[in-house]
Design a protein around this motif. Structure first.
Motif, PDB file in Angstrom:
ATOM      1  N   THR A 189      -6.967   0.815   6.785  1.00 48.74           N
ATOM      2  CA  THR A 189      -6.642   0.064   5.570  1.00 48.74           C
ATOM      3  C   THR A 189      -5.850  -1.201   5.907  1.00 48.74           C
ATOM      4  O   THR A 189      -6.140  -2.285   5.388  1.00 48.74           O
ATOM      5  CB  THR A 189      -5.826   0.951   4.597  1.00 48.74           C
ATOM      6  OG1 THR A 189      -6.515   2.184   4.432  1.00 48.74           O
ATOM      7  CG2 THR A 189      -5.652   0.275   3.248  1.00 48.74           C
ATOM      8  N   THR A 236      -3.394  -1.561  -2.545  1.00 45.86           N
ATOM      9  CA  THR A 236      -4.435  -0.575  -2.256  1.00 45.86           C
ATOM     10  C   THR A 236      -3.841   0.780  -1.899  1.00 45.86           C
ATOM     11  O   THR A 236      -2.643   0.895  -1.642  1.00 45.86           O
ATOM     12  CB  THR A 236      -5.356  -1.085  -1.121  1.00 45.86           C
ATOM     13  OG1 THR A 236      -6.497  -0.241  -1.023  1.00 45.86           O
ATOM     14  CG2 THR A 236      -4.651  -1.127   0.216  1.00 45.86           C
ATOM     15  N   TYR A 278      -9.424  -2.547  -3.144  1.00 42.21           N
ATOM     16  CA  TYR A 278      -8.340  -3.502  -2.885  1.00 42.21           C
ATOM     17  C   TYR A 278      -8.167  -4.337  -4.151  1.00 42.21           C
ATOM     18  O   TYR A 278      -9.115  -5.002  -4.577  1.00 42.21           O
ATOM     19  CB  TYR A 278      -8.690  -4.383  -1.677  1.00 42.21           C
ATOM     20  CG  TYR A 278      -8.781  -3.590  -0.395  1.00 42.21           C
ATOM     21  CD1 TYR A 278      -7.683  -3.505   0.464  1.00 42.21           C
ATOM     22  CD2 TYR A 278      -9.946  -2.894  -0.063  1.00 42.21           C
ATOM     23  CE1 TYR A 278      -7.756  -2.750   1.639  1.00 42.21           C
ATOM     24  CE2 TYR A 278     -10.019  -2.146   1.111  1.00 42.21           C
ATOM     25  CZ  TYR A 278      -8.920  -2.076   1.947  1.00 42.21           C
ATOM     26  OH  TYR A 278      -8.993  -1.336   3.103  1.00 42.21           O
ATOM     27  N   LEU A 281       0.808  -1.212   0.000  1.00 42.41           N
ATOM     28  CA  LEU A 281       0.000   0.000   0.000  1.00 42.41           C
ATOM     29  C   LEU A 281       0.840   1.260   0.000  1.00 42.41           C
ATOM     30  O   LEU A 281       2.039   1.231   0.292  1.00 42.41           O
ATOM     31  CB  LEU A 281      -0.997  -0.005   1.152  1.00 42.41           C
ATOM     32  CG  LEU A 281      -0.555   0.217   2.592  1.00 42.41           C
ATOM     33  CD1 LEU A 281      -1.766   0.539   3.446  1.00 42.41           C
ATOM     34  CD2 LEU A 281       0.113  -1.007   3.123  1.00 42.41           C
ATOM     35  N   ARG A 297     -12.578   2.058  -0.079  1.00 38.17           N
ATOM     36  CA  ARG A 297     -11.259   1.839  -0.688  1.00 38.17           C
ATOM     37  C   ARG A 297     -11.327   0.653  -1.637  1.00 38.17           C
ATOM     38  O   ARG A 297     -12.061  -0.303  -1.381  1.00 38.17           O
ATOM     39  CB  ARG A 297     -10.195   1.537   0.376  1.00 38.17           C
ATOM     40  CG  ARG A 297      -9.821   2.735   1.155  1.00 38.17           C
ATOM     41  CD  ARG A 297      -8.730   2.469   2.172  1.00 38.17           C
ATOM     42  NE  ARG A 297      -8.531   3.700   2.923  1.00 38.17           N
ATOM     43  CZ  ARG A 297      -9.289   4.092   3.944  1.00 38.17           C
ATOM     44  NH1 ARG A 297     -10.262   3.327   4.381  1.00 38.17           N
ATOM     45  NH2 ARG A 297      -9.060   5.244   4.536  1.00 38.17           N
ATOM     46  N   ALA A 345      -4.209   3.783   0.870  1.00 36.19           N
ATOM     47  CA  ALA A 345      -4.755   4.064   2.202  1.00 36.19           C
ATOM     48  C   ALA A 345      -5.389   5.448   2.267  1.00 36.19           C
ATOM     49  O   ALA A 345      -6.277   5.685   3.057  1.00 36.19           O
ATOM     50  CB  ALA A 345      -3.656   3.959   3.245  1.00 36.19           C
TER      51      ALA A 345
END
Ligand code: ADE
Length: 262
Positions: A74, A62, A49, A19, A47, A64
């Motif tokens: 996250t 992903t 992913y 991330l 969010r 955050a």
């Protein structure tokens, strides 16, 4: 929260969570994943992913967004919903150490929340009731990340420093401090140096990730490229670095990191 159902080729190995806060800090990682395996996207808590493989490693990638709460939320989802075996964070930071310059890279050994202060009830910086201020990054993962950084700097550092008029980049290992502030004055960065003389870099997510990973026994590693020196020039320097340079660093470092892991 229930665990997301993984497809057959995703269950073989637990994935690595990768991330960043902002899209530029991921470099070409998502494009590489799309090209290699295709990407399955799961949206949770506003969010996305992205599930797939990078150089054969199953990953969940992903963003955050910015700040400690965003980072903690996250990484918590990465652990509980995607069952990641470890977490790697890539991004930029302000330089705090006297010898840390724009274009250098810092790989965290330790992380601390510089804005956490429940004194006089608890010592400054300590996470109340956990009894800890400093959270260690995973040694093996951090060593792999640092080796990837050294290789990147050796192969591409000269060209980068010419192209972006920075010094020849160096790789540092040590303390990264995090807080819910963009540090942007000589006085503020000096106050950080005075309070935490071994701090190398300041950012807004790393220590939150390290704390959550510690609490759940999940290894983590944090790599940060220095975009500014947290002084009055920081907003302009950060903006330019993020748009023009950060992606090249993340791509260069993460590509080598995945190659090394095999
Ligand atoms: N990330 C990059 N530069 C930063 C700064 N000066 N303060 C906090 N986070 C940062």
């Amino acid at each position: 929260m229930s665990t997301v159902q993984l497809s057959n080729n995703e269950v073989a190995r637990r994935p690595l969570g990768v991330l960043a806060a902002l899209p530029q800090e991921l470099g070409d990682l998502l494009a590489a994943m799309r090209a290699e395996s295709g990407v399955r996207t799961v949206t949770l808590g506003q969010r996305d992913y992205h599930v797939g493989t990078v150089q054969g490693t199953p990953c969940v990638v992903t963003l955050a967004r910015v700040g400690k709460v965003a980072a903690a939320a996250t990484v918590s989802a990465l652990i509980h919903v995607f069952d990641v075996e470890a977490v790697v964070f890539a991004g930029v930071a302000g330089g705090v150490g006297r010898d840390v310059h724009i274009g250098d890279i810092v790989v965290a050994d330790m992380l601390l929340q510089h804005d956490l202060d429940a004194s006089p009830l608890f010592p400054r910086f300590e996470v109340p009731l956990l009894g800890m201020a400093r959270f260690g990054a995973d040694e093996t993962l951090s060593a792999q990340l640092a080796a990837a950084c050294e290789s990147f700097v050796a192969q591409e550092g000269g060209a980068l420093s010419t192209r972006f008029s920075t010094q020849m980049p160096r790789v540092h290992r040590g303390l990264i401090v995090s807080g819910d502030q963009f540090v942007a004055s000589a006085a503020a960065v000096q106050a950080l140096r005075d309070a935490l003389p071994d701090a190398l870099a300041v950012e807004m997510e790393g220590a939150a990730i390290a704390q959550v990973c510690f609490e759940y026994g999940v290894p983590c590693a944090i790599v940060r490229t220095i975009s500014d020196t947290a002084d009055a020039h920081a907003p302009a320097s950060f903006a330019t670095f993020l748009v023009e340079i950060a992606g090249a660093y993340s791509t260069g470092v993460l590509t080598r990191f995945f190659q090394m892991r095999g």
